[in-house]
Design an enzyme around this catalytic site. Structure first.
Site, PDB file in Angstrom:
ATOM      1  N   GLU A 130       0.962  -1.139  -0.001  1.00 47.40           N
ATOM      2  CA  GLU A 130       0.036   0.047  -0.022  1.00 47.40           C
ATOM      3  C   GLU A 130       0.779   1.245   0.028  1.00 47.40           C
ATOM      4  O   GLU A 130       0.505   2.236  -0.091  1.00 47.40           O
ATOM      5  CB  GLU A 130      -0.795  -0.051   1.261  1.00 47.40           C
ATOM      6  N   GLY A 155       7.597  -7.020  -8.959  1.00 47.50           N
ATOM      7  CA  GLY A 155       7.797  -5.695  -9.105  1.00 47.50           C
ATOM      8  C   GLY A 155       9.288  -5.750  -9.890  1.00 47.50           C
ATOM      9  O   GLY A 155       9.827  -6.466 -10.442  1.00 47.50           O
ATOM     10  N   ASP A 157      13.507  -3.918  -9.728  1.00 50.62           N
ATOM     11  CA  ASP A 157      14.596  -3.794  -9.016  1.00 50.62           C
ATOM     12  C   ASP A 157      14.459  -3.035  -7.397  1.00 50.62           C
ATOM     13  O   ASP A 157      15.016  -3.590  -6.570  1.00 50.62           O
ATOM     14  CB  ASP A 157      15.831  -3.244  -9.582  1.00 50.62           C
ATOM     15  N   GLU A 162      13.774  -3.770  -1.729  1.00 44.05           N
ATOM     16  CA  GLU A 162      12.969  -3.705  -0.312  1.00 44.05           C
ATOM     17  C   GLU A 162      12.730  -4.919   0.506  1.00 44.05           C
ATOM     18  O   GLU A 162      12.947  -5.227   1.644  1.00 44.05           O
ATOM     19  CB  GLU A 162      11.176  -3.442  -0.490  1.00 44.05           C
ATOM     20  N   GLY A 199       8.760  -4.489 -13.245  1.00 42.64           N
ATOM     21  CA  GLY A 199       9.572  -2.968 -13.183  1.00 42.64           C
ATOM     22  C   GLY A 199       9.704  -2.340 -14.468  1.00 42.64           C
ATOM     23  O   GLY A 199       9.359  -3.062 -15.554  1.00 42.64           O
ATOM     24  N   SER A 200      10.847  -1.610 -14.305  1.00 42.65           N
ATOM     25  CA  SER A 200      11.228  -0.765 -15.403  1.00 42.65           C
ATOM     26  C   SER A 200      12.548  -1.225 -16.152  1.00 42.65           C
ATOM     27  O   SER A 200      12.569  -1.426 -17.174  1.00 42.65           O
ATOM     28  CB  SER A 200      11.589   0.592 -15.227  1.00 42.65           C
ATOM     29  N   ASP A 452      21.469   0.216  -6.630  1.00 39.91           N
ATOM     30  CA  ASP A 452      20.082  -0.496  -7.137  1.00 39.91           C
ATOM     31  C   ASP A 452      19.070   0.287  -7.360  1.00 39.91           C
ATOM     32  O   ASP A 452      17.751  -0.248  -7.290  1.00 39.91           O
ATOM     33  CB  ASP A 452      19.955  -1.694  -6.055  1.00 39.91           C
ATOM     34  N   GLU A 454      18.152   3.036  -6.079  1.00 39.42           N
ATOM     35  CA  GLU A 454      17.662   4.078  -4.837  1.00 39.42           C
ATOM     36  C   GLU A 454      18.916   5.151  -4.763  1.00 39.42           C
ATOM     37  O   GLU A 454      20.039   4.651  -4.903  1.00 39.42           O
ATOM     38  CB  GLU A 454      17.264   3.238  -3.581  1.00 39.42           C
TER      39      GLU A 454
END
Ligand code: ATP
Ligand SMILES: CCCCCCCCCCCCC/C=C/[C@@H](O)[C@H](CO)NC(C)=O
Ligand code: CA
Length: 492
Positions: A130, A155, A157, A162, A199-200, A452, A454
């Protein structure tokens, strides 16, 4: 009738019994463990096997074939399956990021993955996140990990990051290891992690499986594959910052990420836009890199070997544990400083940032791109997408290392002169840079680290590789057959 077909037991997804009386076929409940009660001695058993079929470019699909055999032989098959599938997961904890990539995570899981898990008799607990860090914090503090045989990440990377932050942290706390100490050996995580790419960039999935395809990843989870993975811990002044398994990039990749985060609304195209912008901006950064070369390893970042399933990287780590050695130091002006703990192959660059890097050899490849012309930097970048060696350029050096540190030039000490600089000192630094380079006018003194995907909050960092700290439901990239069967219908 007379047609021969063989299927490796380790790649069977499920077995279903067939009723052949009156010419009609009937399914049982789908569980291969159920044994049909039969009367009479010479009964023959018809059963359909769902198995893994290899398609082009490392993709896997489900295929089925029906066999007949004696009841005894069928019982033997079930026994064989029971024994050889002991390492397969039965209960999985699934986290879905509904906002990753093109926001298709939930649909991909429900339509392509969940039906396969059901067919394979795997039960799941699904959590649709969420908010950012929901999965990390759930794993850190709440999840009843004993109930599960693995964790699945739906999701990109960032979502995978996470998951590993939650799992690694939880494991260290459970084992009494202090994650803030860069000197402590971390305890390996026992639960395997499966990545359903949504993911992207999906670089971790692509580099460990060879493709970013949700069905392929689901099948690797079902057959219970296991691929260890190196993890870098990143510290600043004995304070833990983050873990990294793919790219730690300062300069070009840090700037691309900072710029692209403001353009999330563009979806995956944000990386192309920001990549072009940062290429044109052509900033370089001054600093000192020190590193501990990896001793006693097989292979170098410049050789032609590739990390392939069941090859070098597994035994190179086992037989050459962390060795001490001499630190080396390089001072200079860099367009990019990249550490690739795996190849970082992704659809944008199928051979990756460091094509010969290994998933689990306990090292990272430190790539230093010194200040050079835009033309030369473009040559380097373009070689990521061609057969030419991107390191065969005078302004590039690459080292396979176990540990490295970076200190930006304008940090007077290794204390707190970081992103939160006071305006005053900022101005001094900028004027210094602009004296050195009158043409640039406003070149910043600092980039930031892309860890990665972030952004790190500090620029002075201490990085250490922890060999094989985590395990994926994957097997590394399989060697491709010399001739791929182009007529295979699932090859499209
Ligand atoms: N429910 C959520 N709402 C907002 N953000 C979330 C949520 N769940 C996860 N996130 C965050 O979204 C970020 C991006 O997610 P993800 O990695 O799945 O996709 P991506 O960034 O498009 O792909 P890639 O990382 O491969 O480039 C992650 O950093 C994650 O922390
Ligand atoms: C002007 C032509 C440019 C071609 C350049 C191609 C080089 C692409 C190399 C991409 C490597 C991506 C490494 C992956 C890093 C991930 O950790 C991260 C998070 O998803 N992704 C990015 C883009 O930072
Ligand atoms: Ca490695």
């Amino acid at each position: 009738s007379g047609v021969c077909h063989s299927v490796p037991v380790s790649e069977i997804i499920s077995v279903r019994e067939e009723e052949e009386e009156n010419g009609s076929r009937q399914r049982d409940d789908g569980s291969w463990k159920k044994i049909r009660e039969r009367e009479g001695k010479d009964c023959r058993q018809a059963f359909t096997v769902l198995y893994v079929e290899r398609c082009r470019q490392h993709r896997w699909r489900c295929a089925e074939v029906t066999f007949t055999c004696s009841d005894e032989a069928f019982l033997l098959l079930l026994l064989l399956l029971f024994v050889s599938t002991a390492s397969r997961p039965k209960h999985l904890l699934v986290y879905i990021n509904p906002y990753g990539g093109k926001r298709q995570g939930k649909r991909i899981y429900e339509q392509k993955v969940a039906p396969l898990f059901t067919q394979a008799g795997i039960s799941t607990s699904v959590i649709v996140t969420e908010y950012a860090n929901h999965a990390r914090d759930h794993l850190k503090m709440e999840a009843e990990l004993k109930k599960f045989d693995g964790v699945v990440c739906v999701g990109g990377d960032g979502m995978f990051s996470e998951i590993i932050h939650g799992l690694i942290w939880r494991t260290q706390i459970d084992c009494g290891v202090d994650p803030n100490s860069p000197e402590e050996a971390l305890s390996p995580c026992s639960l395997r992690i499966g990545i359903i790419p949504a993911g992207s960039t999906d670089c971790i999935c692509f580099a460990s499986v060879g493709t970013n395809d949700p069905v392929t990843s689901a099948l690797h989870i079902i057959v219970g594959d296991s691929q260890p993975l190196d993890v870098c811990s990143v510290h600043h002044n004995n304070m833990f910052l983050r873990y990294s398994v793919s790219l730690l990039g300062y300069g070009f990749y840090g700037d691309v990420l900072s710029d692209s985060e403001r353009k999330r609304w563009m979806g995956p195209a944000r990386y192309d836009f920001s990549g072009l912008k940062m290429f044109l901006t052509h900033h370089y950064y001054e600093g000192t890199v020190s590193y501990l070369p990896a001793k006693g390893i097989i292979g170098t970042p410049r050789d032609a070997t590739r990390c392939r399933s069941g090859q070098i990287c597994l035994f190179s780590f086992v037989f050459h544990p962390e060795s001490s050695g001499e630190w080396r130091t390089i001072r200079g002006k860099f367009l990019a400083i990249n550490a690739a703990s795996m190849s970082c192959a992704c659809p944008r660059s199928p051979k990756g940032l460091s094509p010969a890097a290994h998933l689990a050899d306990g090292t990272t490849d430190l790539i230093l791109v010194r200040k050079c012309s835009r033309f030369n930097f473009l040559r380097h970048l373009l070689r990521h997408t061609s057969k030419d060696d991107q390191f065969d350029l005078t302004f590039i050096e690459v080292h396979r290392v176990r540990r490295f540190r970076f200190m930006p030039r304008h940090c007077q000490s290794d204390s707190d002169l970081e992103l939160d600089l006071h305006e005053n000192s900022k101005r001094q630094i900028f004027s210094q840079i602009c004296k050195d380079h009158p043409a640039c006018g406003c070149a910043p003194a600092y980039s930031s680290w892309n860890c990665d995907g972030e952004i790190l909050t500090h620029t002075g960092i201490d990085v250490r590789v922890h060999g094989q700290l985590i395990k994926l439901f994957a097997r590394g990239i399989e060697e491709l057959p010399v001739f791929e069967d182009l007529s295979n219908p699932c090859a499209i």
